[in-house]
Design a protein around this motif. Structure first.
Motif, PDB file in Angstrom:
ATOM      1  N   THR A 136       8.879   4.700   1.549  1.00 37.89           N
ATOM      2  CA  THR A 136       9.082   5.723   0.529  1.00 37.89           C
ATOM      3  C   THR A 136       7.763   6.103  -0.146  1.00 37.89           C
ATOM      4  O   THR A 136       6.742   5.440   0.029  1.00 37.89           O
ATOM      5  CB  THR A 136      10.048   5.211  -0.543  1.00 37.89           C
ATOM      6  N   MET A 137       7.838   7.149  -0.954  1.00 35.06           N
ATOM      7  CA  MET A 137       6.672   7.545  -1.735  1.00 35.06           C
ATOM      8  C   MET A 137       6.239   6.425  -2.667  1.00 35.06           C
ATOM      9  O   MET A 137       5.033   6.150  -2.821  1.00 35.06           O
ATOM     10  CB  MET A 137       6.998   8.808  -2.533  1.00 35.06           C
ATOM     11  N   ALA A 138       7.204   5.762  -3.303  1.00 35.92           N
ATOM     12  CA  ALA A 138       6.874   4.650  -4.197  1.00 35.92           C
ATOM     13  C   ALA A 138       6.163   3.527  -3.440  1.00 35.92           C
ATOM     14  O   ALA A 138       5.224   2.916  -3.949  1.00 35.92           O
ATOM     15  CB  ALA A 138       8.143   4.123  -4.869  1.00 35.92           C
ATOM     16  N   ASP A 139       6.609   3.265  -2.199  1.00 29.79           N
ATOM     17  CA  ASP A 139       5.939   2.260  -1.370  1.00 29.79           C
ATOM     18  C   ASP A 139       4.489   2.648  -1.129  1.00 29.79           C
ATOM     19  O   ASP A 139       3.581   1.809  -1.198  1.00 29.79           O
ATOM     20  CB  ASP A 139       6.636   2.124  -0.011  1.00 29.79           C
ATOM     21  N   ALA A 140       4.267   3.922  -0.805  1.00 28.45           N
ATOM     22  CA  ALA A 140       2.910   4.383  -0.494  1.00 28.45           C
ATOM     23  C   ALA A 140       1.995   4.272  -1.713  1.00 28.45           C
ATOM     24  O   ALA A 140       0.834   3.863  -1.600  1.00 28.45           O
ATOM     25  CB  ALA A 140       2.950   5.825   0.008  1.00 28.45           C
ATOM     26  N   VAL A 141       2.511   4.645  -2.878  1.00 26.92           N
ATOM     27  CA  VAL A 141       1.700   4.568  -4.097  1.00 26.92           C
ATOM     28  C   VAL A 141       1.363   3.110  -4.419  1.00 26.92           C
ATOM     29  O   VAL A 141       0.231   2.782  -4.782  1.00 26.92           O
ATOM     30  CB  VAL A 141       2.448   5.239  -5.264  1.00 26.92           C
ATOM     31  N   ALA A 142       2.346   2.214  -4.258  1.00 28.88           N
ATOM     32  CA  ALA A 142       2.100   0.791  -4.520  1.00 28.88           C
ATOM     33  C   ALA A 142       1.093   0.211  -3.532  1.00 28.88           C
ATOM     34  O   ALA A 142       0.183  -0.534  -3.916  1.00 28.88           O
ATOM     35  CB  ALA A 142       3.412   0.019  -4.451  1.00 28.88           C
ATOM     36  N   LEU A 143       1.233   0.560  -2.260  1.00 28.45           N
ATOM     37  CA  LEU A 143       0.308   0.049  -1.249  1.00 28.45           C
ATOM     38  C   LEU A 143      -1.094   0.614  -1.465  1.00 28.45           C
ATOM     39  O   LEU A 143      -2.089  -0.109  -1.322  1.00 28.45           O
ATOM     40  CB  LEU A 143       0.828   0.417   0.142  1.00 28.45           C
ATOM     41  N   ARG A 144      -1.184   1.867  -1.814  1.00 25.39           N
ATOM     42  CA  ARG A 144      -2.492   2.490  -2.075  1.00 25.39           C
ATOM     43  C   ARG A 144      -3.233   1.744  -3.186  1.00 25.39           C
ATOM     44  O   ARG A 144      -4.437   1.486  -3.069  1.00 25.39           O
ATOM     45  CB  ARG A 144      -2.283   3.952  -2.464  1.00 25.39           C
ATOM     46  N   ALA A 145      -2.531   1.369  -4.232  1.00 29.06           N
ATOM     47  CA  ALA A 145      -3.162   0.642  -5.330  1.00 29.06           C
ATOM     48  C   ALA A 145      -3.670  -0.723  -4.865  1.00 29.06           C
ATOM     49  O   ALA A 145      -4.761  -1.164  -5.250  1.00 29.06           O
ATOM     50  CB  ALA A 145      -2.178   0.480  -6.481  1.00 29.06           C
ATOM     51  N   ARG A 146      -2.899  -1.409  -4.015  1.00 30.29           N
ATOM     52  CA  ARG A 146      -3.324  -2.724  -3.511  1.00 30.29           C
ATOM     53  C   ARG A 146      -4.524  -2.601  -2.580  1.00 30.29           C
ATOM     54  O   ARG A 146      -5.387  -3.480  -2.544  1.00 30.29           O
ATOM     55  CB  ARG A 146      -2.167  -3.391  -2.768  1.00 30.29           C
ATOM     56  N   LEU A 147      -4.580  -1.527  -1.811  1.00 30.86           N
ATOM     57  CA  LEU A 147      -5.693  -1.354  -0.877  1.00 30.86           C
ATOM     58  C   LEU A 147      -7.026  -1.133  -1.595  1.00 30.86           C
ATOM     59  O   LEU A 147      -8.082  -1.309  -0.998  1.00 30.86           O
ATOM     60  CB  LEU A 147      -5.403  -0.184   0.070  1.00 30.86           C
ATOM     61  N   ASP A 148      -6.956  -0.762  -2.862  1.00 29.59           N
ATOM     62  CA  ASP A 148      -8.198  -0.588  -3.628  1.00 29.59           C
ATOM     63  C   ASP A 148      -8.967  -1.897  -3.768  1.00 29.59           C
ATOM     64  O   ASP A 148     -10.194  -1.887  -3.882  1.00 29.59           O
ATOM     65  CB  ASP A 148      -7.885  -0.033  -5.026  1.00 29.59           C
TER      66      ASP A 148
END
Length: 413
Positions: A136-148
């Motif tokens: 989901t979009m929420a998954d992508a936003v959460a993963l993007r933050a962790r990848l930082d």
């Protein structure tokens, strides 16, 4: 067969994803003037999912770029959005849908577009804090933050989503290891030689690809720090992404007594065993043509168009041959057609020279093709597949013969 919809009718769509959103659009485009209500468990308007693992993670595009329409479109076209809502039950006799908040929605026709649910990783530690998935979009936003901040990413699952995430994470500077339980990447969709070529591309970027490796456990206090493989090997990780596929979300349909197998069974018009209920997208499975749902952007588009035509009593649009793509960094993979198998497939081009086509034929007819970095060639091959006309195999695979010339000659014959 039911009569076409009128302006007194109401259509309820369960699932406000790509397929559900497009169905609402197509109904209005066909002139339906009655009520449309889109019910979605996510709190965002319908959007396309392919960008989640690429542009959204890489911040090369915004979340808004993925939306099918902006909110003003729904208001202007009298499409009621019920977002962040769960449907608890379908009453087929009363023709009503019940929501978790107590609201009841009557319908004249119902479209189920509930998609699929992620398969769980059945090992200890799978619920730790930094074990994520992407749907989901929420998954992508959460993963993007962790990848930082992540340095060592382990991707469990060598399918399309896992490899797309791996490519994006590698582009962001992470050390990436892909762990796949079977002996090849994307094993359900492509032959071994294509899986091997894709693995080589990822490895050339610095990604470690481990095949034939099951996962035994994820270890950490509140967050994973070690992935333990079935053979006892240990991989250091400060982030884990699980991508081991989805299962069609058929629960509501089963409770309502609709016929299901590998998904909700539908006919050519996407009609279920109840003539007033239709199913589209990843949850729908054609009775005759497929053993399982087709999970693709194209399928969502086509079925949304077909269901709208069926509801309005319009001729069904022509079906395009199945087509799927996956962008993994600078690697574009496309698959078209439905060959029984890929045994004996012929090739055109070489990856060392930049692109490759794998072509499967039955006699003089192309039944399937796979392209690696061959976008223009795949456009031609899809035309050939759609036409179903005979073509000379030697000319197709001869690098000295321009592919466009061969295909156009076959189409004109």
């Amino acid at each position: 067969m039911m009569a076409p919809l009128t302006e007194q009718d109401r259509v309820v769509i369960i699932g406000a994803g790509h397929a559900g959103g497009r169905a609402a659009e197509r109904l209005r485009a066909h002139g339906f003037a009655g009520g449309i209500t889109l019910v979605g468990k996510e709190d965002v308007a319908p959007y396309e999912r392919p960008p989640l693992s690429k542009s959204v993670l890489l911040r090369s595009g915004s979340e808004a770029d993925t939306y099918l329409q902006d909110l003003a479109w729904y208001a202007g076209n009298r499409v009621t959005l019920r977002l962040g809502q769960l449907v608890t039950r379908i009453d087929r006799d009363a023709r009503k849908v019940f929501l978790l908040d107590g609201e009841t929605l009557p319908y004249s026709r119902l479209i189920i577009a509930t998609g699929g649910r992620l398969r769980d990783l059945p090992v200890p530690g799978a619920d730790l804090d930094n074990v994520l998935s992407l749907k989901t979009m929420a998954d992508a936003v959460a993963l993007r933050a962790r990848l930082d901040t992540a340095r060592r990413l382990v991707v469990i699952g060598g399918g399309f989503i896992g490899l797309e995430v791996a490519a994006s994470a590698r582009a962001l500077g992470c050390e990436v290891t892909v762990v796949e339980a079977t002996e090849r990447l994307m094993g359900r969709a492509v032959p071994k030689e294509i899986g091997a070529r894709v693995a080589a591309v990822h490895e050339a970027r610095g990604t470690t690809v481990m095949l034939g490796c099951g996962v035994q456990a994820l270890i950490g206090e509140t967050a994973v720090n070690t992935v333990v493989l079935a053979d006892g090997q240990r991989l250091a990780a400060d982030l884990v992404v699980v991508g081991i596929g989805i299962a069609p979300e058929t629960g509501l349909a089963e409770q309502a007594g609709l016929e299901t197998a590998q998904g909700i069974l539908v006919d050519d018009q996407c009609r279920t065993s109840d003539p007033g209920i239709f199913a589209i997208g990843d949850v729908a499975c054609h009775r005759a043509r497929a053993a399982r749902p087709v999970e693709s952007w194209q399928n969502a588009e086509q079925q949304a168009t077909r269901v709208a035509a069926a509801l309005m009593g319009c001729p069904a649009p022509e079906l395009e041959p199945p087509w799927f793509w996956s962008d993994q960094g600078d690697l574009n993979l496309q698959i078209a057609g439905t060959p029984v198998h890929w045994d004996g497939a012929m090739s055109r081009g070489r990856m060392a020279e930049g692109s490759l086509l794998l072509i499967q034929m039955d006699g003089q007819q192309v039944t399937g093709t796979i392209g690696l970095n061959a976008k223009k060639d795949m456009l031609l091959m899809r035309k050939l597949l759609k036409a179903g006309c005979p073509v000379d195999a030697d000319s197709l695979t001869d690098p000295e013969q321009p592919l466009k010339k061969t295909v156009m000659a076959a189409l004109r014959a």
